[in-house]
Design a protein around this motif. Sequence first.
Motif, short mmCIF file in Angstrom:
data_model
loop_
_atom_site.label_atom_id
_atom_site.label_comp_id
_atom_site.label_asym_id
_atom_site.label_seq_id
_atom_site.Cartn_x
_atom_site.Cartn_y
_atom_site.Cartn_z
N ARG A 153 0.84 -1.20 0.00
CA ARG A 153 0.00 0.00 0.00
C ARG A 153 0.88 1.25 0.00
N ALA A 205 -5.18 0.21 -1.07
CA ALA A 205 -5.72 -0.92 -1.85
C ALA A 205 -7.23 -0.75 -2.02
N CYS A 309 -3.30 -9.38 -7.11
CA CYS A 309 -2.47 -8.42 -6.38
C CYS A 309 -1.28 -9.25 -5.93
#
Length: 371
Positions: A153, A205, A309
């Motif tokens: 992040r 995110a 991801c």
Amino acid sequence: MKKRFLSLMCASVMAVGLLAGCGGSSDSSSDESAATEESATASSEEEASADIKADADTSDGELITVGFAQVGHESDWRTASTKSAQDVFSEENGYELSFVDCDNDSAAQLEAVRSFIEQDLDYIIIDPIVSTGWDTVLTECEEAGIPVIVIDRTIDDSDKYVAWVGSNFKTEGLAAGEWLKAYAEEKGISEINAVVISGTTGASAQIGRSEGFQEIADREGWNILDEQTGDFTEDGGQEVMENYCKSYEGQFNVVVCQNDNEAFGAMTAMDNAGVSYGPNGDVVLISFDACTAGLEDVAAEKITADFECNPLAGPFVDEVIKTIESGGTPETEVYMVEHWFALSDAIVDFEIDGEAQEMTEVTDDVIEAQY
Ligand code: AHR
């Protein structure tokens, strides 16, 4: 050891500041620069994986001390992220790792970083739970001469770190939206009524995935009935989906879960409510992360499409540290390479900002190779 890195850190911070978007917004690069960075990353991924085998401690035989303030243990993705760091930052590789699981508590994460400063560690790695509230503690790291590396992040209110390694979350959200548009056209789904189970509020995110998907929804005139947080957890996903099944009974034909664990919980709720989902069901189920268990649910025709991801940042952080150790200036932004997954029947052509996207068909081999 770290004092000799102070001047380098200042130079690197300047370099970070000069790079468009780095340390800026959660959409930390324009989509164009993301595309460039992503392709650049493909080769550096192989190099980093190869370099990991070399000892990080190249100077005086001492272990390099690293503190890692990890978000928590909320998801399969997080487990893979922690393992990636623990595998890389081992004594065998020349490191001593202080690992703190911050249990999704921002105050605990700030405390962990301050304890790393007190311990006078050589490097600090932060995966920021939320994207704001960082400048004061990062200033303290800078004053202590400890280089900070941010992973996964983004931090949006400070540029006092030497490098960031992570994902373009807005691109992930755009991919999900553009895929849904193309899939709906191919399957003759004329109207989209979606409910969204978002991730931890304020995490980049969550912000990026929400922004990306919403952009396509607005453009296409889709109806987003609701968006509530499931905190990236299975329990959270189940609870939110139970509420949606009651409040919007018979009204939604798309469920977007911002990670696989939320999707697992949402599936339990839909099973209990008698709602069918997946490529052959009444509801299109979209997920993010594409961890092993998520891809197994794609193969089982439960999740319709899963947008990756990539959690394997460890080798890239190792590369950053080795570069600093050898007196060089590290890459300031490294984007992880990511793929979009579905079964063959749900693989459709789509573009993001004019760039054609390739989808990966989920097979046993693909699942086997995932984390
Ligand atoms: O920041 C990455 C996100 O955090 C992943 O999508 C999710 O599974 C995790 O908890």
